[in-house]
Write an enzyme that holds these catalytic residues in place. Structure first.
Site, mmCIF file in Angstrom:
data_model
loop_
_atom_site.group_PDB
_atom_site.id
_atom_site.type_symbol
_atom_site.label_atom_id
_atom_site.label_comp_id
_atom_site.label_asym_id
_atom_site.label_seq_id
_atom_site.Cartn_x
_atom_site.Cartn_y
_atom_site.Cartn_z
ATOM 1 N N HIS A 19 -5.179 5.923 -20.964
ATOM 2 C CA HIS A 19 -5.440 7.325 -20.637
ATOM 3 C C HIS A 19 -6.456 7.947 -21.602
ATOM 4 O O HIS A 19 -7.255 8.802 -21.209
ATOM 5 C CB HIS A 19 -4.134 8.122 -20.625
ATOM 6 N N HIS A 42 -3.674 2.940 -8.011
ATOM 7 C CA HIS A 42 -2.244 2.748 -8.306
ATOM 8 C C HIS A 42 -1.798 3.964 -9.118
ATOM 9 O O HIS A 42 -1.776 3.933 -10.349
ATOM 10 C CB HIS A 42 -2.019 1.474 -9.113
ATOM 11 N N SER A 100 -1.924 9.175 -14.983
ATOM 12 C CA SER A 100 -3.383 9.217 -14.818
ATOM 13 C C SER A 100 -3.846 10.302 -13.832
ATOM 14 O O SER A 100 -4.851 10.986 -14.113
ATOM 15 C CB SER A 100 -3.917 7.841 -14.405
ATOM 16 N N GLU A 118 -0.541 5.369 -3.738
ATOM 17 C CA GLU A 118 0.705 4.882 -4.346
ATOM 18 C C GLU A 118 1.520 4.237 -3.234
ATOM 19 O O GLU A 118 1.832 4.872 -2.241
ATOM 20 C CB GLU A 118 1.462 6.052 -5.012
ATOM 21 N N ASP A 143 -1.497 0.765 0.201
ATOM 22 C CA ASP A 143 -1.923 -0.253 -0.752
ATOM 23 C C ASP A 143 -3.259 0.152 -1.388
ATOM 24 O O ASP A 143 -4.229 0.430 -0.677
ATOM 25 C CB ASP A 143 -2.048 -1.576 0.008
ATOM 26 N N GLY A 144 -3.275 0.156 -2.703
ATOM 27 C CA GLY A 144 -4.471 0.613 -3.411
ATOM 28 C C GLY A 144 -5.625 -0.379 -3.343
ATOM 29 O O GLY A 144 -6.789 0.007 -3.426
ATOM 30 N N ASP A 164 -5.205 0.429 -11.790
ATOM 31 C CA ASP A 164 -4.136 0.291 -12.791
ATOM 32 C C ASP A 164 -2.960 -0.427 -12.134
ATOM 33 O O ASP A 164 -1.897 0.152 -11.913
ATOM 34 C CB ASP A 164 -3.747 1.698 -13.281
HETATM 35 C C1 LIG Z 1 1.010 0.958 -13.858
HETATM 36 S S1 LIG Z 1 1.688 1.985 -12.627
HETATM 37 C C2 LIG Z 1 0.476 3.243 -12.433
HETATM 38 C C3 LIG Z 1 0.444 4.253 -13.504
HETATM 39 C C4 LIG Z 1 -0.588 5.334 -13.306
HETATM 40 N N1 LIG Z 1 -1.901 4.794 -12.941
HETATM 41 C C5 LIG Z 1 -0.746 6.121 -14.573
HETATM 42 O O1 LIG Z 1 -1.593 5.761 -15.408
HETATM 43 O O2 LIG Z 1 -0.029 7.121 -14.748
HETATM 44 C C6 LIG Z 1 1.431 1.075 -11.159
HETATM 45 C C7 LIG Z 1 1.855 1.815 -9.911
HETATM 46 O O3 LIG Z 1 1.341 1.103 -8.789
HETATM 47 C C8 LIG Z 1 2.290 1.144 -7.748
HETATM 48 N N2 LIG Z 1 1.931 0.003 -6.878
HETATM 49 C C9 LIG Z 1 2.347 -1.282 -6.937
HETATM 50 N N3 LIG Z 1 1.651 -2.031 -6.047
HETATM 51 C C10 LIG Z 1 0.765 -1.200 -5.447
HETATM 52 C C11 LIG Z 1 -0.262 -1.377 -4.477
HETATM 53 N N4 LIG Z 1 -0.503 -2.576 -3.944
HETATM 54 N N5 LIG Z 1 -0.985 -0.301 -4.112
HETATM 55 C C12 LIG Z 1 -0.754 0.932 -4.659
HETATM 56 N N6 LIG Z 1 0.204 1.153 -5.574
HETATM 57 C C13 LIG Z 1 0.955 0.113 -5.971
HETATM 58 C C14 LIG Z 1 3.618 1.085 -8.437
HETATM 59 O O4 LIG Z 1 4.629 1.645 -7.614
HETATM 60 C C15 LIG Z 1 3.342 1.907 -9.694
HETATM 61 O O5 LIG Z 1 3.668 3.252 -9.480
#
Ligand SMILES: C[S@@+](CC[C@H](N)C(=O)[O-])C[C@H]1O[C@@H](n2cnc3c(N)ncnc32)[C@H](O)[C@@H]1O
Length: 280
Positions: A19, A42, A100, A118, A143-144, A164
Site C-alpha cells: 500500500h 483483487h 487498497s 472481488e 474474476d479479476g 493483488d
Molecule cells: C490479497 S486480497 C486483496 C487485498 C486488497 N487488494 C487490499 O490490498 O486491500 C485478495 C482478494 O482477492 C479475492 N479473490 C480471490 N480470487 C480472486 C479472483 N480470481 N478474482 C478476484 N478476486 C479474487 C479474495 O477473496 C481476496 O479478497
C-alpha cells in the site's frame, strides 16, 4: 472454492509494503492534469476491523501497521499512505485498516475512475457497502484475471492495473505472469503493479524467467522481507513487479523501503530490494 480471507492478514507487513508503494504510483499518476483509471483486480472488502476475531487471532497487523502508524519520523514519501491510515483512525486508536480500494480512492481525484473486482460474494457485498454512493467507482463480483480482458484498455488511456492475487491456488505465479502479459498486451502504456509472496528461490526464479520471456518494457522489482531466508512459519516478505513505473521510482523507493524495513524488522532480519527486472 475461495479459501483466502484477507481479514486474517489486513494491515500486515505485506499490506504496509504494497500500500505504501501503491500510494507512490498514485501520486505520480495524479501529477498530470488528465484523469486515469485504476483497475484493482483483487479488491478485498475495502475496510478491515482490526478488532475482528480473525484479525485478533493472527495479530499480523501488530507486526505491520502497528509498528509504523504512530511513528513521527517517517520520510515525506510515506505521508500519503500514513495519512490514509490515520484518516480511518481519527481518534488516535488503531482500530481499522483501509484496503487498497479505500486508500486509492482517497488519493484519486473526483474524475479518476476506480474499477474494483472481488470474486468472493460476501466480501464483494461488504466492499459495495464501503463505497455506497461513491462516484466514478464501479464494483464487480467477478474474476479479476478475466477482468483484465474485459476492462483494458481504459477509455482514459492512462492508468494502473493493480494485481493483488490471493496465492491460495496452485500455479498462482503462472496466472499472475499471464495476467501481466495480458494487461501489457492490451494496454501497453499502462502501469501494472503485481504483488507476489516471497517463497522458495526456485519458484521466484521461475517467475522472473517467465516475466523476462514476455518482452515487457522497463520493469522494476521491489521486495521487502522481515525474516531470514530459511523462514518457513509464514511468508518472509513480499514483492511487487512494476511495469512502466513512474519516472524516478527506482531512486525514490529504496530509502522508503529501507525506512519501512527498519521499522518493521526490529530484529534486522530480511532486507529490501529495488532492481530493474527489465532495464530502461
Ligand atoms: C490479497 S486480497 C486483496 C487485498 C486488497 N487488494 C487490499 O490490498 O486491500 C485478495 C482478494 O482477492 C479475492 N479473490 C480471490 N480470487 C480472486 C479472483 N480470481 N478474482 C478476484 N478476486 C479474487 C479474495 O477473496 C481476496 O479478497
Amino acid at each position: 472454492m475461495l479459501s483466502y480471507r484477507h481479514q486474517f492478514h489486513a494491515g500486515n507487513v505485506s499490506d504496509v509494503f504494497k500500500h505504501a508503494i501503491l500510494t507512490r504510483l498514485l501520486a505520480a499518476l495524479t501529477r498530470k492534469d488528465k484523469p486515469f483509471c485504476l483497475l484493482d483486480t483483487h479488491a478485498g472488502v475495502g475496510l478491515y476491523d482490526l478488532q475482528h476475531p480473525w484479525s485478533q487471532k493472527t495479530e499480523e497487523w501488530r507486526h505491520g501497521i502497528g509498528r509504523v502508524w504512530g511513528r513521527t519520523d517517517a520520510p515525506p514519501g510515506l505521508s500519503p499512505y500514513l495519512d490514509a491510515i490515520r484518516a480511518d483512525n481519527a481518534d488516535g486508536h488503531l482500530r481499522r485498516y483501509p484496503g487498497s480500494p479505500r486508500i486509492a480512492r482517497r488519493l484519486m481525484r473526483a474524475e479518476d475512475r476506480l474499477v474494483l473486482c472481488e470474486l468472493n460474494k460476501n466480501d464483494c457485498e461488504a466492499l459495495k457497502a464501503v463505497f455506497e454512493g461513491a462516484r466514478h467507482t464501479a464494483i464487480h463480483n467477478r474474476d479479476g484475471f478475466s477482468a483484465i480482458r474485459a476492462f483494458l484498455p481504459p477509455k482514459e488511456r492512462r492508468g494502473l492495473t493493480f494485481i493483488d492475487a490471493a496465492f491460495d491456488q496452485s500455479d498462482e505465479f503462472g496466472r499472475v505472469a499471464r495476467a501481466i502479459r495480458e494487461a501489457h498486451t492490451r494496454f501497453a502504456t499502462g502501469v501494472i503493479a503485481a504483488w507476489y509472496p516471497l517463497m522458495a528461490t526456485q519458484v521466484l526464479q521461475a517467475f522472473s524467467r517467465s516475466l523476462q520471456g514476455i518482452k515487457l518494457p522497463k520493469t522494476l522489482q521491489l521486495e521487502l522481507s522481515v525474516h531470514p531466508g530459511d523462514w518457513t512459519e509464514h511468508i518472509r516478505g513480499s514483492g511487487l513487479i512494476i511495469v512502466n513505473p513512474p519516472f524516478g521510482l527506482d531512486r525514490e523507493a529504496p530509502p522508503l523501503l529501507d525506512w519501512l524495513w527498519r521499522a518493521l524488522s526490529p530484529e534486522k532480519h530480511g532486507g529490501t530490494r529495488c532492481e530493474w527486472l527489465v532495464p530502461e
